[in-house]
Design an enzyme around this catalytic site. Sequence first.
Site, PDB file in Angstrom:
ATOM      1  CG  HIS A 134      -2.094  -1.022   0.961  1.00  0.00           C
ATOM      2  ND1 HIS A 134      -3.325  -0.710   0.441  1.00  0.00           N
ATOM      3  CD2 HIS A 134      -2.109  -2.367   1.172  1.00  0.00           C
ATOM      4  CE1 HIS A 134      -4.064  -1.806   0.353  1.00  0.00           C
ATOM      5  NE2 HIS A 134      -3.347  -2.833   0.788  1.00  0.00           N
ATOM      6  CB  THR A 135       4.351   1.913  -0.384  1.00  0.00           C
ATOM      7  OG1 THR A 135       4.644   0.665  -1.023  1.00  0.00           O
ATOM      8  CG2 THR A 135       4.537   1.764   1.112  1.00  0.00           C
TER       9      THR A 135
ATOM     10  N   GLY B  77      -7.911 -14.336  -7.356  1.00  0.00           N
ATOM     11  CA  GLY B  77      -8.361 -13.883  -6.045  1.00  0.00           C
ATOM     12  C   GLY B  77      -7.435 -14.266  -4.912  1.00  0.00           C
TER      13      GLY B  77
ATOM     14  CB  SER C 151      -4.923 -13.570 -11.471  1.00  0.00           C
ATOM     15  OG  SER C 151      -5.968 -12.914 -10.783  1.00  0.00           O
ATOM     16  CB  SER C 152      -6.326  -8.476 -12.529  1.00  0.00           C
ATOM     17  OG  SER C 152      -5.690  -7.932 -11.403  1.00  0.00           O
TER      18      SER C 152
ATOM     19  CG  ASP D 217      -0.302  -5.685  -8.379  1.00  0.00           C
ATOM     20  OD1 ASP D 217       0.613  -5.677  -7.538  1.00  0.00           O
ATOM     21  OD2 ASP D 217      -1.503  -5.667  -8.073  1.00  0.00           O
TER      22      ASP D 217
ATOM     23  CE1 TYR E 164      -5.000  -1.702  -3.074  1.00  0.00           C
ATOM     24  CE2 TYR E 164      -6.224  -0.080  -4.353  1.00  0.00           C
ATOM     25  CZ  TYR E 164      -5.036  -0.719  -4.051  1.00  0.00           C
ATOM     26  OH  TYR E 164      -3.886  -0.370  -4.719  1.00  0.00           O
TER      27      TYR E 164
HETATM   28  C1  GLA Z   1      -2.889  -4.487  -4.923  1.00  0.00           C
HETATM   29  C2  GLA Z   1      -2.785  -3.340  -5.909  1.00  0.00           C
HETATM   30  C3  GLA Z   1      -1.378  -2.742  -5.893  1.00  0.00           C
HETATM   31  C4  GLA Z   1      -0.935  -2.404  -4.476  1.00  0.00           C
HETATM   32  C5  GLA Z   1      -1.191  -3.585  -3.541  1.00  0.00           C
HETATM   33  C6  GLA Z   1      -0.911  -3.241  -2.113  1.00  0.00           C
HETATM   34  O1  GLA Z   1      -2.077  -5.546  -5.341  1.00  0.00           O
HETATM   35  O2  GLA Z   1      -3.082  -3.765  -7.207  1.00  0.00           O
HETATM   36  O3  GLA Z   1      -1.340  -1.592  -6.719  1.00  0.00           O
HETATM   37  O4  GLA Z   1      -1.548  -1.244  -4.009  1.00  0.00           O
HETATM   38  O5  GLA Z   1      -2.512  -4.066  -3.620  1.00  0.00           O
HETATM   39  O6  GLA Z   1       0.443  -3.005  -1.916  1.00  0.00           O
END
Ligand code: GLA
Length: 378
Positions: free
Chosen positions: A31-32, A118, A123-124, A168, A220
């Site tokens: 979450h950075t 999930g 995966s996305s 990701d 989120y």
């Molecule tokens: C998900 C989001 C990423 C990131 C993480 C938390 O994977 O797709 O962008 O924010 O959560 O680090």
Amino acid sequence: MAGAELFGQRFGAAPAGVWSAPGRVNLIGEHTDYNDGYVLPFALPLRTTVAAALQDEPQWTVYSREAGETVVIGSDDLMPGRVTGWAAYVAGVLWALREAGFPPPSARIAVTSQVPLGAGLSSSAALECAVLAALVELGGLDVPREAWPRLAQQAENGYVGVPCGIMDQSASTLCRDGHALFLDCRHGTREQVPFDLAGHGLALLVVDTRAPHRLVSGEYAARRAACESAAAALGVAALRDLDRSALPGALARLDEVTGRRVRHVVTENERVLDAVRLLRAGQVRAIGPLLTASHASMRDDYEITVAQVDTGVETMLAEGAYGARMTGGGFGGCVLGLVEHASVDATAAAVRGAFAAAGYDDPHCFAAVPDRGVARLI
Ligand code: GLA
């Protein structure tokens, strides 16, 4: 080659090419990314494979083996909300390319994936990046690889409607085998940090808790919104602009819950920088306490863990792991632990035993080795 065979079965011809893109685990830095901060993911050997060929009809015909379904996407569908479900990630990539001024070529596409859905293993992003690579290359589009993560993120933000950060898609595109990707999410600068687990006699045990992880749910988005309003209240562009010395002053100006959210982001960024310094120095075991501190911060300050992931972390630590943490967006998903290579099986067995004793679903455990990002296979 699974992708080419699948395409042949479905469309009765050979594909023009086959591409694959990986899922990821994030070693540290959770979450950075949407706070303009630092992350350190690596790509998994679990991949999504896309076989594709141009077609004359002005549409995209997309088959997914896992969904057992073919979806036809027309150019009228390239508006957010028109395509839903798994195919929205494909339509989102088409939409993002078109919005960026690169009309994607009409194509037939067959998709198959090893990345569990999930589980918090992206995966996305794997689907987006594999499809993007196929379309860019089939269409001869002048989109450099460095631009792919942002386009794939736009597909997800603007079309699918998930306000994810850039981590990701960056991992799925840019990772190298044997390395973790140190990414500065503000500047886009990156460093391939050697992460040779086997060379140090270590392994990274990943436990898919199978506790459903629901990124699309409001939590989120709520965390992201809290960070953005905290940054605005504190007069900084993003929480990345705060370091530990600024924390006491910042906390004094925020309500208690928002203060804890901010403290997670500030301390997590610091932990990523510390982990990178240690890995550069070849001190792999020494990152363990940073992983565990990251987990405590996600549990207590960011409040994104659930009972299964806490149990996974606690069990691995009790079994002698150097460190352990939840990885990914949270509210379920996967846990990772840094363990001696010789301890992988015993640690996995202990986690499965603890889950059985607690009445949780049987978790899936595997040792993860850093793999390469998106690649053309044929
Ligand atoms: C998900 C989001 C990423 C990131 C993480 C938390 O994977 O797709 O962008 O924010 O959560 O680090």
